[in-house]
Each structure stands twice: as structure tokens, then as C-alpha cells.
Enzyme design. Structure first.
Site, PDB file in Angstrom:
ATOM      1  N   ARG A  87     -31.345   0.734  -4.167  1.00 44.16           N
ATOM      2  CA  ARG A  87     -30.801   0.051  -3.252  1.00 44.16           C
ATOM      3  C   ARG A  87     -29.729   1.773  -3.321  1.00 44.16           C
ATOM      4  NH1 ARG A  87     -30.875  -5.352  -2.908  1.00 44.16           N
ATOM      5  NH2 ARG A  87     -30.858  -4.619  -5.753  1.00 44.16           N
ATOM      6  N   ASN A  92      -4.544  -6.148  -1.002  1.00 39.98           N
ATOM      7  CA  ASN A  92      -4.252  -5.368   0.009  1.00 39.98           C
ATOM      8  C   ASN A  92      -5.514  -4.340   0.017  1.00 39.98           C
ATOM      9  OD1 ASN A  92      -2.065  -6.978   0.122  1.00 39.98           O
ATOM     10  ND2 ASN A  92      -0.522  -5.268  -1.125  1.00 39.98           N
ATOM     11  N   ARG A 124       1.492   7.586  -1.246  1.00 42.92           N
ATOM     12  CA  ARG A 124       2.280   6.052  -1.072  1.00 42.92           C
ATOM     13  C   ARG A 124       3.455   5.652  -1.946  1.00 42.92           C
ATOM     14  NH1 ARG A 124       0.015   3.534   3.258  1.00 42.92           N
ATOM     15  NH2 ARG A 124      -1.695   4.409   4.421  1.00 42.92           N
ATOM     16  N   HIS A 159       6.597   1.703  -5.968  1.00 40.52           N
ATOM     17  CA  HIS A 159       7.301   0.956  -4.208  1.00 40.52           C
ATOM     18  C   HIS A 159       6.881  -0.553  -5.836  1.00 40.52           C
ATOM     19  CE1 HIS A 159       5.976   2.839  -0.802  1.00 40.52           C
ATOM     20  NE2 HIS A 159       6.435   3.247  -1.390  1.00 40.52           N
ATOM     21  N   TYR A 170      -6.292  -3.381  -3.571  1.00 36.13           N
ATOM     22  CA  TYR A 170      -5.426  -3.439  -4.466  1.00 36.13           C
ATOM     23  C   TYR A 170      -5.620  -5.327  -4.747  1.00 36.13           C
ATOM     24  CZ  TYR A 170      -1.508  -2.133  -2.461  1.00 36.13           C
ATOM     25  OH  TYR A 170      -0.334  -2.216  -1.235  1.00 36.13           O
ATOM     26  N   ASP A 193       9.823   6.477   2.398  1.00 37.80           N
ATOM     27  CA  ASP A 193       9.142   7.033   0.981  1.00 37.80           C
ATOM     28  C   ASP A 193      10.024   8.000   0.897  1.00 37.80           C
ATOM     29  OD1 ASP A 193       6.459   5.587   0.210  1.00 37.80           O
ATOM     30  OD2 ASP A 193       7.910   5.368   0.265  1.00 37.80           O
TER      31      ASP A 193
END
Ligand SMILES: Cc1cn([C@H]2C[C@H](O)[C@@H](COP(=O)(O)OP(=O)(O)O[C@H]3O[C@H](C)C(=O)[C@H](O)[C@H]3O)O2)c(=O)[nH]c1=O
Length: 187
Positions: A23, A48, A59, A62, A132, A170
Site C-alpha cells: 500500500r 506547525n 523562510r 527565525h 515541525y 524576512d
């Protein structure tokens, strides 16, 4: 689960087992007991999930400052990305040093990033999804960013001629040399 150390102490690569059959596959993407058995005991409280439509979406870099600093356990749910952690703990022998790794749905790898590290990524495929776990809740008042292309960090994003797709935040992030890190190295 396979566990690999990296050039940054505390930043660890985890690869959960995948059980394949006709499968597809099944995998325990996170198991607290397995992590504890491996000496990794982090109380994650928030998951997240973001989708980045365009190749070259960046991104980061941070962080959330104390008292809401976040450790993160990052994986790629769809597509492919290059994930990066940067040590910004004052007094750390690896302050300003970075580590990067390709995370993809295919390779199933995860990157554990402790608090005190900047986190960022660039996508390598359209419609890439990152998922995450975070060890503290979102605290916008503690949210901060450092330039992804900071020359003093010198991350090799290997973007070729792909232009970065950035958020406004950013695009105007601070440079490392202007950053007064709220994190300290505790050995
Ligand atoms: C991070 C976060 C954001 N938001 C809201 C705030 C904004 O309205 C929207 C987009 O936020 P932002 O542009 O900060 O999202 P990213 O650019 O993906 O930021 C994240 O990307 C890097 C790679 C990270 O490691 C951090 O988790 C985080 O900074 O989601 C929330 O509601 N909760 C959250 O935990």
C-alpha cells in the site's frame, strides 16, 4: 529510529523507520519514549505546518527569544527543502556557525534544532510542506529574524539562479552583527 550527530552539538538528524508494504509505508514520525531512550527529552507543545508554493521560498532565519524560546523538530511532509540551523548562543564555541541538510518527503529525515539556534529553510520543489514540533507556544512579541543571506554567517543555500521568495519581515531582517542575541551558551 536512526540518530546522527552534526557539526553543531545539539543539532541532531533523526530518521524514523518506515514500514513498507504493497500500500505504501507506515512510520511513527514522533515517539516521545523513543526520543527519551535516545537521551532527547523535549516537551513539544505546538505543531506547525506551512506550505510554500514557489521553488526558492525562503523562510527564516527565525527565532523566539526567552521566555518563549523554541526547540524544533522539523520534517518535510511534501516536496523537498534545505533546512538550516545557526548557533546564536553567546559564548558558544560554534557561535555564528551553521548546519544545513536536505529534508524531503522521500528521505523522511528530521532535524532537531535546540533553543538558541536560528532556523530557516529554502524550498527546492513547488508546493513544499514543512511540518515541525515546537517546545513553546507562538509568542509574536518574542519573534525575531536575522537575514538569511547574512555574509557573516555565509550559508550556502545552493539556489543557483533561483530568486528568493521572501516575506516582508524576512526581506528587512537584521544582520547578525546588529543582533544582540538573548541566548547564552550553558555548556
Ligand atoms: C510562526 C507562527 C506564525 N503564526 C501566524 C503569524 C502570521 O499571521 C502567519 C505567518 O507567520 P510567519 O510569516 O512568521 O511564518 P513563517 O515565515 O513560516 O515563520 C516560521 O518560519 C520559520 C522557519 C520558523 O522556524 C518559525 O516557526 C516561524 O518563524 O502565521 C501563528 O499563528 N503561529 C506561529 O507559530
Amino acid at each position: 529510529m536512526q540518530i546522527e550527530q552534526t557539526s553543531l552539538p545539539g543539532v541532531v538528524i533523526l530518521t524514523p523507520a518506515r514500514f513498507g508494504d504493497h500500500r505504501g509505508f507506515f512510520s511513527e514520525s514522533w515517539n516521545r519514549q523513543r526520543m527519551q531512550e535516545a537521551g532527547i527529552d523535549i516537551d513539544f507543545v505546538q505543531d506547525n505546518h506551512s506550505l510554500s508554493a514557489q521553488v526558492g521560498t525562503v523562510r527564516g532565519l527565525h527565532f523566539q527569544s526567552p521566555p518563549h524560546a523554541q526547540a524544533k523538530l522539523v520534517r518535510c511532509g511534501k516536496g523537498r527543502l534545505f533546512d538550516v540551523a545557526v548557533d546564536v548562543r553567546k559564548g558558544s564555541p560554534s557561535y555564528g556557525k551553521w548546519f544545513g541538510i536536505e529534508l524531503s518527503f522521500e528521505n523522511g529525515k528530521q532535524l532537531l534544532i535546540p533553543a538558541g539556534f536560528l532556523h530557516g529553510f529554502v524550498t527546492r520543489e513547488p508546493d513544499t510542506e514543512i511540518i515541525y514540533k515546537c517546545s513553546d507556544y507562538y509568542a509574536p512579541e518574542c519573534d525575531g529574524a536575522v537575514r538569511f543571506d547574512d555574509p557573516d554567517i555565509g550559508i550556502d543555500w545552493a539556489m543557483g539562479d533561483v530568486a528568493p521568495v521572501l516575506s516582508e519581515k524576512d526581506a528587512k531582517a537584521q544582520l547578525l552583527r546588529d543582533f544582540d542575541s538573548p541566548f547564552t551558551f550553558d555548556g
